[in-house]
Write a protein that holds these residues in place. Structure first.
Motif, mmCIF file in Angstrom:
data_model
loop_
_atom_site.group_PDB
_atom_site.id
_atom_site.type_symbol
_atom_site.label_atom_id
_atom_site.label_comp_id
_atom_site.label_asym_id
_atom_site.label_seq_id
_atom_site.Cartn_x
_atom_site.Cartn_y
_atom_site.Cartn_z
ATOM 1 N N ASP A 287 -7.627 7.323 -1.099
ATOM 2 C CA ASP A 287 -7.300 7.049 -2.707
ATOM 3 C C ASP A 287 -5.692 6.632 -2.620
ATOM 4 O O ASP A 287 -4.934 7.540 -2.311
ATOM 5 N N LEU A 288 -5.655 5.691 -3.539
ATOM 6 C CA LEU A 288 -4.200 5.032 -3.734
ATOM 7 C C LEU A 288 -3.432 5.959 -4.804
ATOM 8 O O LEU A 288 -3.176 5.337 -5.933
ATOM 9 N N LYS A 289 -3.127 7.258 -4.292
ATOM 10 C CA LYS A 289 -2.226 7.976 -5.267
ATOM 11 C C LYS A 289 -1.472 9.138 -4.697
ATOM 12 O O LYS A 289 -2.154 9.333 -3.516
ATOM 13 N N HIS A 290 -0.600 9.384 -5.044
ATOM 14 C CA HIS A 290 0.330 10.292 -4.704
ATOM 15 C C HIS A 290 -0.085 11.679 -4.657
ATOM 16 O O HIS A 290 -0.470 12.222 -5.553
ATOM 17 N N THR B 271 -4.156 5.988 5.759
ATOM 18 C CA THR B 271 -5.095 5.484 4.975
ATOM 19 C C THR B 271 -6.661 6.202 5.245
ATOM 20 O O THR B 271 -7.253 6.231 4.266
ATOM 21 N N GLY C 94 6.106 5.204 -3.527
ATOM 22 C CA GLY C 94 7.037 4.514 -4.819
ATOM 23 C C GLY C 94 7.832 5.164 -5.487
ATOM 24 O O GLY C 94 8.814 4.354 -6.269
ATOM 25 N N HIS C 95 7.678 6.468 -5.773
ATOM 26 C CA HIS C 95 8.543 7.267 -6.619
ATOM 27 C C HIS C 95 9.653 7.761 -5.959
ATOM 28 O O HIS C 95 10.741 8.189 -6.659
ATOM 29 N N MET D 9 0.969 -1.122 -0.058
ATOM 30 C CA MET D 9 0.078 0.005 0.318
ATOM 31 C C MET D 9 1.120 1.128 0.008
ATOM 32 O O MET D 9 0.595 2.104 -0.720
ATOM 33 N N ARG E 147 3.442 1.724 -1.374
ATOM 34 C CA ARG E 147 4.272 1.741 -2.654
ATOM 35 C C ARG E 147 3.472 2.785 -3.542
ATOM 36 O O ARG E 147 3.875 3.644 -4.289
ATOM 37 N N SER E 148 2.236 2.688 -3.370
ATOM 38 C CA SER E 148 1.256 3.534 -4.178
ATOM 39 C C SER E 148 1.563 5.084 -3.957
ATOM 40 O O SER E 148 0.954 6.035 -4.552
ATOM 41 N N TYR E 149 1.831 5.305 -2.517
ATOM 42 C CA TYR E 149 1.956 6.921 -2.086
ATOM 43 C C TYR E 149 3.407 7.070 -2.325
ATOM 44 O O TYR E 149 3.714 8.328 -2.594
#
Length: 247
Positions: A134-137, A129, A106-107, A100, A102-104
């Protein structure tokens, strides 16, 4: 070759409003986390573990449930493989957490992601969470994460090390063991957010009681295996039901 972003400067993270928001949200949980850490620190020292080694373990491992789970095994002289397997099973949830995260995050480059993985915790994950479902950065997520993680780390390590240093000065009549159980229950209940987690928690408790007579505290492994199995089956069943309903 994928290029990874560098994290913002520390001063920018600390000055961000979401850093304070994360600290404030975690502050409500800090009492329970600190009590849990105090109990763990006292237990580690009174088990016969040297204080410097106990402090080193607390700082390196930073996983209260794993430390408490393996402590009876270490005292009982259990084989190393049992100790490692127990700790690994108890911490399997962090594999899911990492997927999870990584979605936030991972960059970021790998070393920084490892640092984020080290300071993350159960309550941090729950609060984060809820704040960012929402699973986005987005840029404000990192300051919030660090704000919550800072309070979590300080509360745990501060009280845990205090328990190690002053274990012999804390009388048994204080009932810290019971206080630790209450603290764990408080943290656990804050993480039970849906039907699957409630059922898995109930099954794991019943399994631990049913397998209590097993040697080497293997009832802990039985409880973990039962909870994971029930959770996976229920998740698969609900997913199948949703697909059938959509068709």
């Amino acid at each position: 070759m994928t290029r990874h972003a560098s994290p913002p400067p520390l001063r920018d993270i600390v000055r961000h409003p979401e850093f304070v928001r994360g600290m404030r949200d975690m502050a409500g949980m800090a009492v329970g986390i600190g009590a849990w850490g105090l109990v763990t620190g006292v237990a580690m020292t009174k088990s016969g573990m040297p204080v410097p080694l106990a402090i080193f373990m607390s700082l390196l491992v930073y996983a209260g449930s794993a430390q408490l789970a393996v402590l009876p095994l270490i005292i009982a002289g259990s084989p190393v493989w049992v100790v490692w397997l127990t700790a690994s099973c108890v911490n399997l949830r962090f594999v899911i957490f990492s997927a999870m995260w990584r979605s936030y995050f991972g960059h970021f480059h790998r070393a920084y992601r490892c640092l984020l993985g080290y300071v993350s915790g159960d309550v941090t994950f729950v609060l984060f969470t809820r704040r960012y479902p929402d699973l986005k950065h987005s840029p404000e997520q990192l300051p919030y994460f660090w704000g919550a993680s800072t309070i979590n780390w300080v509360a745990w390590q501060g009280l845990s090390i205090a328990g190690m240093l002053f274990a012999n000065a804390i009388p048994q009549r204080w009932g810290l063991g019971f206080a630790g159980v209450l603290a764990l229950l408080g943290v656990l209940c804050s993480m039970l957010s849906d039907r699957i987690s409630w059922v898995a928690a109930g099954v794991s408790g019943l399994a631990a009681i049913a397998a209590f007579a097993l040697p080497l505290k293997l009832n802990i492994l039985v409880a973990i295996a039962a909870a994971v199995a029930v959770g996976l089956v229920m998740e698969a069943a609900f997913a199948l039901h949703r697909r059938m309903g959509a068709s």
